[in-house]
Write an enzyme that holds these catalytic residues in place. Sequence first.
Site, PDB file in Angstrom:
ATOM      1  N   SER A 111       0.801  -1.235   0.000  1.00  0.00           N
ATOM      2  CA  SER A 111       0.000   0.000   0.000  1.00  0.00           C
ATOM      3  C   SER A 111       0.828   1.276   0.000  1.00  0.00           C
ATOM      4  CB  SER A 111      -0.932   0.029   1.214  1.00  0.00           C
ATOM      5  OG  SER A 111      -1.925  -0.958   1.086  1.00  0.00           O
ATOM      6  N   LYS A 164       0.457   3.463  -2.938  1.00  0.00           N
ATOM      7  CA  LYS A 164      -0.714   4.326  -3.122  1.00  0.00           C
ATOM      8  C   LYS A 164      -0.356   5.803  -3.080  1.00  0.00           C
ATOM      9  CE  LYS A 164      -3.805   0.739  -1.488  1.00  0.00           C
ATOM     10  NZ  LYS A 164      -4.295  -0.017  -0.348  1.00  0.00           N
ATOM     11  N   TYR A 179      -3.701  -3.120 -10.593  1.00  0.00           N
ATOM     12  CA  TYR A 179      -3.639  -2.865  -9.158  1.00  0.00           C
ATOM     13  C   TYR A 179      -2.775  -3.899  -8.432  1.00  0.00           C
ATOM     14  CZ  TYR A 179      -5.220  -2.077  -4.373  1.00  0.00           C
ATOM     15  OH  TYR A 179      -5.270  -1.826  -3.028  1.00  0.00           O
ATOM     16  N   TYR A 203      -4.372   3.106   7.816  1.00  0.00           N
ATOM     17  CA  TYR A 203      -5.595   2.335   8.019  1.00  0.00           C
ATOM     18  C   TYR A 203      -6.426   2.972   9.129  1.00  0.00           C
ATOM     19  CZ  TYR A 203      -2.646  -0.719   5.286  1.00  0.00           C
ATOM     20  OH  TYR A 203      -1.809  -1.214   4.338  1.00  0.00           O
ATOM     21  N   VAL A 256       1.125  -3.596   4.085  1.00  0.00           N
ATOM     22  CA  VAL A 256       1.110  -4.867   4.820  1.00  0.00           C
ATOM     23  C   VAL A 256       2.382  -5.687   4.611  1.00  0.00           C
ATOM     24  CG1 VAL A 256      -1.397  -5.132   4.977  1.00  0.00           C
ATOM     25  CG2 VAL A 256      -0.183  -6.050   2.991  1.00  0.00           C
TER      26      VAL A 256
END
Lengths: 311, 311, 311, 311
Positions: free
Chosen positions: B71, B74, B196, B247, B265
């Site tokens: 992530s 992102k 993705y 998160y 993660v």
Amino acid sequence: MAIMTTSSLTFQPVLDRIAAEIEKTPERGRPADYIPALAACDPRRFGMAVAEPDGTVYGVGDWRQPFSAQSITKVFTLALDLAREGDALWEHVGREPSGNPFNSLVQLEYENGIPRNPFINAGALVVTDRLQTQTGDAAETLLAFLRAESGNDELTINERVAASESAHGDRNAALGHFMASYGNIGNPVPVLLNQYFRQCSVEASCADLALATGFLARHGIRADGTRLLSSSQSKQVNAIMLTCGTYDAAGDFAYRVGLPGKSGVGGGIIAVVPGHCTLCVWSPGLDERGNSVSGVAALDRFTTLTGLSVF
Amino acid sequence: MAIMTTSSLTFQPVLDRIAAEIEKTPERGRPADYIPALAACDPRRFGMAVAEPDGTVYGVGDWRQPFSAQSITKVFTLALDLAREGDALWEHVGREPSGNPFNSLVQLEYENGIPRNPFINAGALVVTDRLQTQTGDAAETLLAFLRAESGNDELTINERVAASESAHGDRNAALGHFMASYGNIGNPVPVLLNQYFRQCSVEASCADLALATGFLARHGIRADGTRLLSSSQSKQVNAIMLTCGTYDAAGDFAYRVGLPGKSGVGGGIIAVVPGHCTLCVWSPGLDERGNSVSGVAALDRFTTLTGLSVF
Amino acid sequence: MAIMTTSSLTFQPVLDRIAAEIEKTPERGRPADYIPALAACDPRRFGMAVAEPDGTVYGVGDWRQPFSAQSITKVFTLALDLAREGDALWEHVGREPSGNPFNSLVQLEYENGIPRNPFINAGALVVTDRLQTQTGDAAETLLAFLRAESGNDELTINERVAASESAHGDRNAALGHFMASYGNIGNPVPVLLNQYFRQCSVEASCADLALATGFLARHGIRADGTRLLSSSQSKQVNAIMLTCGTYDAAGDFAYRVGLPGKSGVGGGIIAVVPGHCTLCVWSPGLDERGNSVSGVAALDRFTTLTGLSVF
Amino acid sequence: MAIMTTSSLTFQPVLDRIAAEIEKTPERGRPADYIPALAACDPRRFGMAVAEPDGTVYGVGDWRQPFSAQSITKVFTLALDLAREGDALWEHVGREPSGNPFNSLVQLEYENGIPRNPFINAGALVVTDRLQTQTGDAAETLLAFLRAESGNDELTINERVAASESAHGDRNAALGHFMASYGNIGNPVPVLLNQYFRQCSVEASCADLALATGFLARHGIRADGTRLLSSSQSKQVNAIMLTCGTYDAAGDFAYRVGLPGKSGVGGGIIAVVPGHCTLCVWSPGLDERGNSVSGVAALDRFTTLTGLSVF
């Protein structure tokens, strides 16, 4: 972060320029209308103050006009309770953004009566409940603190506004009883509500509130040089203001303004530039998320003009 | 904010001290176990790097070991898309914290297929979808950017991990189809998912990612001196990282670390001290909210030891 | 539907057989424990009564023992209010199943203070509020009705239970204030709560309640031959009992028992075989959804043994 | 329940009267518009059929006109799967009303991928998935059953409609992948979706569907006298139809019509009077909850005129 050196800085020209720009803005929002005392405010009124850590204050417009502080007081009761009970508070209220516009009761139910953070109403009720237990009179403790920090003994609670809040207080009563059903309220709910509505009804000016917020720019030190919060606790309150201080617009506020801030439905917003200064702006017209339209615009301009932003 | 003057600073002793402390910590968390490639990681591994705006890098431990960025990517796809389409992006994804642990689909339904922010999975899918439309190959665009900023041409996508992500990708497929049902996805869902999963499977080291994040400490300027984002956009990305980057622990991260950050993660976390430096830390053991246990601890220590915090 | 002809039927052997079977059942559930008066009940107690439309009653076990009717009273206040204001009631409360175990407040918020149906607590509060407005004393109106239908003037409200309900009533207080905040409550919330807690604290026996339910088997006709509800309204109350009468187990109850029914946390359940008879069963041990374990089992056996089911 | 003796009954005059009344009704609703094949239907068309347990059929209007059965097929796949695997099915899908209009994904997430009942889309996907596993071709199994029960070998799947459903199937794809992420789907999601869209696209007339529903009036016995379901299972399917058969209007349908029923967005509704007869009505104009306006009105009149209601 482009930081202006304090020595060469006077905030007055910046404030004057912002006030002049706001004056020309046609769209000023609408005052809160859930109680008559707030609905009567003129949305074109505007005041702004900046306080330096040493107590110097700059201001423009209606910066000495008292207004209804409302949710801005949540910052002070949080600090006052944290100063007394420290991390024990965090067993009763979280510090995560609440994140959805309809969540007050939804999330509270999902998370077993522990509110997400101290700045949503449910969380503020918990903080007031705990400060009440610590002090026996949460609203008077708050009032004494604000008077001492602002140096203004005239600062007061508007009892007429408090009574009006109480008469329209079913939603807060529901929150209080709901959390009580989970064992997360220590005082009788009617006692708590009375304290809470009085706390919300404090009236103070931009100058008063910018000064009273000073401890968050001074890493926890009060106006008289004594310590209210540890440096780490002061940093924590700033972090919670940045992530949770402006209802469901915290992300947008961080994005546009980039400072820890806390708004109230009376049209006030306080903000902190850690180490540098504190601000308070007031204009009663709100946007649809409950934040002062001209207040957010003024803070946006302030960070743009001065380069003072935490990002 | 106590800011160290850059001239007198070298980050090496601080990093060494943090690594020594982490080494002694018994609790290191557990690696992500939803795909085998991540589950096999040793939770005691630890690396950390700090990059200064001029490209100087300091590191300790496994700071040159490539790991699965997940992530963290992102942040880069967000910046790459913002650079191309600007504010038009915000009609398709919000920038408010998501605020509740079970919200991915709940909120998406409540808010008609517009995800809350670019860092929850649904929002990242929208960003990738749009970058795909802009570039024809979102994952390769990302890879080229990371190579250029880190100066590391070896940096690659682990296709085995991407295949494994795809094989366990029902939840993301559900999100993609769900948003497509609201008209918020422009590419065929299978094309989007392929992009993705490849994007998530980029492997890079702490040194690579600290360097690649540099544009956020340089107010939008890339390593080669060209501009990727405006100063205002750079500030905006930092604000979104602070409020939404870890998160459902964004509030806690802001409270403990006080820096814009983004976790993955795979056990990595990047962080930004605007104007001063960027960091990347890696340790595969996660806490129950999906953030690296030792990574958060190391950043917490870093801001405490250096006084570098935005609050 | 295999329907026994009434002429050849006596329910006594069926009741005796069911009681004997229940007696041998080891698992009897646990009494409600939120107030002491209910927690003290012995879960092995069991009574059951069947009343024919002409007033003949059959019974077994503790069928003449008064117990706390609790939510069973919601059927009667619904009928009493419907009889007075007709369809106007449906502007203030819905008649759809609530469908999720955590929904009391969630759905209420989502649906702007209009509860889903008259049998969840929020809906029952609305019905009591309206009956209070119609009659000036909802609880006494209910009591008078139950006495008249059962022919038992000893039937009473247990004031000690009512006081205990009130002392543990924060959740209901929250519901009341919450709906009041939407303008859906006409009386002061404390007045409403007092009426509601008294209503829940009616004590009656299986015989009393089976007789009092008789109007729903007689298509709206009271014991004295006067009409309470139209035939259509009587059918409507039965429909709401079938779809909403047993908390979040309405589907399961319909599936197993196949009769309109309404349970209470005191361990009672009433049920209707339209045109044929009414039943009341009591055993204080509850399952995890709040329905009497032996009560549901007994009704399940009753419909199996007699073939009396609406399906 | 006022039950007409079958010997003196012919349904023809009742049907004629209902059709005449519907003919005069100005408000007929609007056809489903999410796929062109349904949007093109004339909302003034109307047909109704009643089938007696012995296979006698009465009809009026367009009662022999095939239409898109859509969700009505969920009753048959449920029965076909229950007949094969019995109670094992209930580990994968519940039987409680879903209770809220926005719940498809909300509740599914809250309840870990187990849909509330077999008649919401998520639940029907699970049933089809399981029937597919049992038979290797769920849609063909369904088609064969409907042909056998109706005695109509012309009954078919409209492949053009199935393709159109698939092209607009993102929401169902999201549901399928979402449940697969919880391990509650056994077949590949694309295989399942293909079966599901074909199943929905069965075309049959009121006469066909009233006859095919006959086993639910015959306590589980098929047209050829063999047993499909046990008497208890048949009763269970009726119970689920009553509590969950008409989307978020199940309570209202039970209240107005008082029969187990199942509607489809093609404008059809089937209903059961256990032991007496089965009905199918068709009129393509829907209300805002997706049920046929004239279909519900016709069933309402039918139960009023005949006194045939389960309440």
